[in-house]
Every structure is written in structure tokens, then in C-alpha cells.
Motif scaffolding. Sequence first.
Motif, PDB file in Angstrom:
ATOM      1  N   MET A  59     -92.787  21.350  80.568  1.00  0.00           N
ATOM      2  CA  MET A  59     -91.961  20.187  81.333  1.00  0.00           C
ATOM      3  C   MET A  59     -90.767  20.725  81.187  1.00  0.00           C
ATOM      4  N   SER A  60     -90.377  21.381  80.028  1.00  0.00           N
ATOM      5  CA  SER A  60     -88.990  21.659  79.595  1.00  0.00           C
ATOM      6  C   SER A  60     -88.592  22.868  80.872  1.00  0.00           C
ATOM      7  N   LEU A  61     -89.674  23.844  81.040  1.00  0.00           N
ATOM      8  CA  LEU A  61     -89.174  24.872  81.869  1.00  0.00           C
ATOM      9  C   LEU A  61     -89.157  24.086  83.530  1.00  0.00           C
ATOM     10  N   ILE A  62     -89.851  23.126  83.815  1.00  0.00           N
ATOM     11  CA  ILE A  62     -89.653  22.430  85.072  1.00  0.00           C
ATOM     12  C   ILE A  62     -88.473  21.942  85.098  1.00  0.00           C
ATOM     13  N   ARG A  63     -87.902  21.387  83.936  1.00  0.00           N
ATOM     14  CA  ARG A  63     -86.734  20.520  84.091  1.00  0.00           C
ATOM     15  C   ARG A  63     -85.493  21.492  84.084  1.00  0.00           C
ATOM     16  N   LYS A  64     -85.883  22.786  83.733  1.00  0.00           N
ATOM     17  CA  LYS A  64     -84.624  23.765  83.461  1.00  0.00           C
ATOM     18  C   LYS A  64     -83.749  23.373  82.550  1.00  0.00           C
ATOM     19  N   GLU A  65     -84.091  22.966  81.377  1.00  0.00           N
ATOM     20  CA  GLU A  65     -82.948  22.428  80.247  1.00  0.00           C
ATOM     21  C   GLU A  65     -82.080  23.465  80.045  1.00  0.00           C
ATOM     22  N   GLY A  66     -82.414  24.844  80.227  1.00  0.00           N
ATOM     23  CA  GLY A  66     -81.553  26.046  79.563  1.00  0.00           C
ATOM     24  C   GLY A  66     -82.015  26.700  78.440  1.00  0.00           C
ATOM     25  N   GLN A  67     -82.977  26.318  77.786  1.00  0.00           N
ATOM     26  CA  GLN A  67     -83.697  26.783  76.686  1.00  0.00           C
ATOM     27  C   GLN A  67     -84.792  27.734  77.209  1.00  0.00           C
ATOM     28  N   LYS A  68     -85.042  28.366  78.017  1.00  0.00           N
ATOM     29  CA  LYS A  68     -85.937  29.218  78.630  1.00  0.00           C
ATOM     30  C   LYS A  68     -86.979  29.895  77.530  1.00  0.00           C
ATOM     31  N   GLY A  69     -86.129  30.542  76.679  1.00  0.00           N
ATOM     32  CA  GLY A  69     -86.969  31.521  75.683  1.00  0.00           C
ATOM     33  C   GLY A  69     -87.634  30.511  74.801  1.00  0.00           C
ATOM     34  N   LEU A  70     -87.133  29.127  74.297  1.00  0.00           N
ATOM     35  CA  LEU A  70     -87.697  28.407  73.363  1.00  0.00           C
ATOM     36  C   LEU A  70     -88.906  27.894  74.166  1.00  0.00           C
ATOM     37  N   ALA A  71     -88.691  27.346  75.301  1.00  0.00           N
ATOM     38  CA  ALA A  71     -89.758  26.790  75.882  1.00  0.00           C
ATOM     39  C   ALA A  71     -90.941  27.658  76.259  1.00  0.00           C
ATOM     40  N   ILE A  72     -90.921  28.845  76.594  1.00  0.00           N
ATOM     41  CA  ILE A  72     -91.811  29.911  76.873  1.00  0.00           C
ATOM     42  C   ILE A  72     -92.705  30.167  75.456  1.00  0.00           C
ATOM     43  N   ALA A  73     -91.638  30.348  74.289  1.00  0.00           N
ATOM     44  CA  ALA A  73     -92.454  30.427  73.035  1.00  0.00           C
ATOM     45  C   ALA A  73     -93.318  29.175  72.674  1.00  0.00           C
ATOM     46  N   GLY A  74     -92.503  28.050  72.816  1.00  0.00           N
ATOM     47  CA  GLY A  74     -93.599  26.874  72.703  1.00  0.00           C
ATOM     48  C   GLY A  74     -94.737  26.840  73.489  1.00  0.00           C
ATOM     49  N   VAL A  75     -94.785  27.156  74.647  1.00  0.00           N
ATOM     50  CA  VAL A  75     -95.799  27.069  75.659  1.00  0.00           C
ATOM     51  C   VAL A  75     -96.860  28.165  75.180  1.00  0.00           C
ATOM     52  N   LEU A  76     -96.591  29.278  74.944  1.00  0.00           N
ATOM     53  CA  LEU A  76     -97.156  30.317  74.368  1.00  0.00           C
ATOM     54  C   LEU A  76     -98.084  30.132  73.091  1.00  0.00           C
ATOM     55  N   LEU A  77     -97.201  29.737  71.988  1.00  0.00           N
ATOM     56  CA  LEU A  77     -97.784  29.407  70.829  1.00  0.00           C
ATOM     57  C   LEU A  77     -98.771  28.311  70.829  1.00  0.00           C
ATOM     58  N   ASN A  78     -98.298  27.179  71.487  1.00  0.00           N
ATOM     59  CA  ASN A  78     -99.151  25.869  71.582  1.00  0.00           C
ATOM     60  C   ASN A  78    -100.464  26.282  72.261  1.00  0.00           C
ATOM     61  N   THR A  79    -100.425  26.917  73.253  1.00  0.00           N
ATOM     62  CA  THR A  79    -101.392  27.210  74.169  1.00  0.00           C
ATOM     63  C   THR A  79    -102.741  28.240  73.427  1.00  0.00           C
TER      64      THR A  79
END
Length: 93
Positions: A59-79
Motif C-alpha cells: 500500500m505504501s508503494l501504491i500510494r507513493k509515500e516517498g520512502q520506496k526503500g523502506l516499503a520494498i524492504a518491508g514487503v520483502l522481509l514480511n513476505t
Amino acid sequence: MKRSLALVSLVLFGVSALLLLVWTASESAFLGMTAVAERIVAFVMLVVPAGLGAVFGVMSLIRKEGQKGLAIAGVLLNTLFAGFHLLVVLFAG
């Protein structure tokens, strides 16, 4: 102050890791549980928070919140965390 969904995603990963440590440390207290009850508790404690964390990261990536690296890390680690523990819950003896 508005919270970032990417940060919430990483916090949920931390919660999942903390719950894994709690589950591992107190495993001897659950010796009398049935296998089905143990699987349900493991699913709720380990898979659900990590799955929600992955959703918040996306959802953070879709909303383009500006913290792309954190969002990708969150998606990857959680998945990875949720996927691994989901397989453990499904296929463990």
C-alpha cells in the motif's frame, strides 16, 4: 504527524520476529496443546502480522509515500517471513 505505511510494515516485521522469540522461549509451556491448536496459534502469532506488514508495504508503494526503500524492504522481509512460517504451519508434522 502522519505515519508512513512503510514504517508500519517494518514495525510489523519486528513484532513478528519478537513473537517468534516469545513462541520459541515458551515452547515448553505448550506441550499439552493439540497439533491443531498449536498450528492455529502459530499462524495467528507469526503469519498474520507479517502478512499485514507485507500488505502495508505494498500500500505504501501504491500510494507513493516517498520512502520506496523502506516499503520494498518491508514487503520483502514480511513476505519471506510469512511465507516461511506459513509453509511450516501447513507442512509440519
